[in-house]
Design a protein around this motif. Sequence first.
Motif, PDB file in Angstrom:
ATOM      1  N   ARG A  82     -20.696  -5.138   0.275  1.00 34.29           N
ATOM      2  CA  ARG A  82     -21.967  -4.747   0.872  1.00 34.29           C
ATOM      3  C   ARG A  82     -22.892  -5.965   0.901  1.00 34.29           C
ATOM      4  O   ARG A  82     -23.000  -6.683  -0.097  1.00 34.29           O
ATOM      5  CB  ARG A  82     -22.592  -3.622   0.047  1.00 34.29           C
ATOM      6  CG  ARG A  82     -23.946  -3.159   0.572  1.00 34.29           C
ATOM      7  CD  ARG A  82     -24.447  -1.947  -0.160  1.00 34.29           C
ATOM      8  NE  ARG A  82     -24.679  -2.249  -1.567  1.00 34.29           N
ATOM      9  CZ  ARG A  82     -24.947  -1.330  -2.478  1.00 34.29           C
ATOM     10  NH1 ARG A  82     -25.000  -0.055  -2.149  1.00 34.29           N
ATOM     11  NH2 ARG A  82     -25.148  -1.674  -3.726  1.00 34.29           N
ATOM     12  N   SER A  85     -25.051  -7.381  -2.188  1.00 27.96           N
ATOM     13  CA  SER A  85     -24.467  -6.931  -3.450  1.00 27.96           C
ATOM     14  C   SER A  85     -23.903  -8.131  -4.208  1.00 27.96           C
ATOM     15  O   SER A  85     -23.281  -9.011  -3.620  1.00 27.96           O
ATOM     16  CB  SER A  85     -23.354  -5.921  -3.166  1.00 27.96           C
ATOM     17  OG  SER A  85     -22.853  -5.400  -4.370  1.00 27.96           O
ATOM     18  N   GLU A 133     -19.099  -1.905   1.465  1.00 24.89           N
ATOM     19  CA  GLU A 133     -20.074  -1.591   2.504  1.00 24.89           C
ATOM     20  C   GLU A 133     -20.564  -0.146   2.393  1.00 24.89           C
ATOM     21  O   GLU A 133     -21.690   0.155   2.767  1.00 24.89           O
ATOM     22  CB  GLU A 133     -19.452  -1.786   3.892  1.00 24.89           C
ATOM     23  CG  GLU A 133     -19.176  -3.232   4.230  1.00 24.89           C
ATOM     24  CD  GLU A 133     -18.463  -3.384   5.554  1.00 24.89           C
ATOM     25  OE1 GLU A 133     -19.004  -4.103   6.416  1.00 24.89           O
ATOM     26  OE2 GLU A 133     -17.382  -2.775   5.723  1.00 24.89           O
ATOM     27  N   ARG A 134     -19.733   0.735   1.869  1.00 22.70           N
ATOM     28  CA  ARG A 134     -20.095   2.151   1.697  1.00 22.70           C
ATOM     29  C   ARG A 134     -20.763   2.422   0.355  1.00 22.70           C
ATOM     30  O   ARG A 134     -21.056   3.568   0.019  1.00 22.70           O
ATOM     31  CB  ARG A 134     -18.858   3.025   1.831  1.00 22.70           C
ATOM     32  CG  ARG A 134     -18.246   2.975   3.206  1.00 22.70           C
ATOM     33  CD  ARG A 134     -17.050   3.865   3.270  1.00 22.70           C
ATOM     34  NE  ARG A 134     -16.455   3.826   4.593  1.00 22.70           N
ATOM     35  CZ  ARG A 134     -15.341   4.421   4.907  1.00 22.70           C
ATOM     36  NH1 ARG A 134     -14.668   5.096   3.995  1.00 22.70           N
ATOM     37  NH2 ARG A 134     -14.863   4.335   6.122  1.00 22.70           N
ATOM     38  N   GLY A 135     -20.943   1.368  -0.468  1.00 22.31           N
ATOM     39  CA  GLY A 135     -21.600   1.529  -1.756  1.00 22.31           C
ATOM     40  C   GLY A 135     -20.665   1.881  -2.892  1.00 22.31           C
ATOM     41  O   GLY A 135     -21.103   2.071  -4.023  1.00 22.31           O
TER      42      GLY A 135
END
Length: 162
Positions: A82, A85, A133-135
Amino acid sequence: MLRTLPFLLLSLVFAAPAAAQKASLGVFGLWGAFAEKNRCYAISEPQRTARNNPRGAFASIGWWPGRGVNGQVHFRLSHVKRPGSAVLLRIDERTFQLAGGGANAWAPDALADADILASMRAGVEMTVETRSERGQLVRDSYALRGAATAADAAAIGCARRR
């Protein structure tokens, strides 16, 4: 002689690409060492990943003699990170913050490369962590058995090519 000429030409055609490919310097525990035309490296796949290593995750230590690069650490993450991050590398009880983008992470500078490599030599296990990317938590874990010997083989392999 004319009958063997096509065979000889065909042999040369197939031999040329093979000569340009990587040469194995050995497999040491769970790490391999390889030499190519302009670089040498030690490499391993993770023992555990967030989800079955869909992107071909790996950890590597590279040498590029022509560029003056020695012992550069690089990680291919199992998932794209992400943006914004942090990427953390844990080697036993030590933690390092890596630079990263997309599915790649690396030490921020040559001094950090040397510190990470020294910790890898003494360590048992390392884990690279970030958020996808989706956490979701991304955690790729590597056994370090053979890492020091593979790194030495790669360094020597490139020293011989100078």
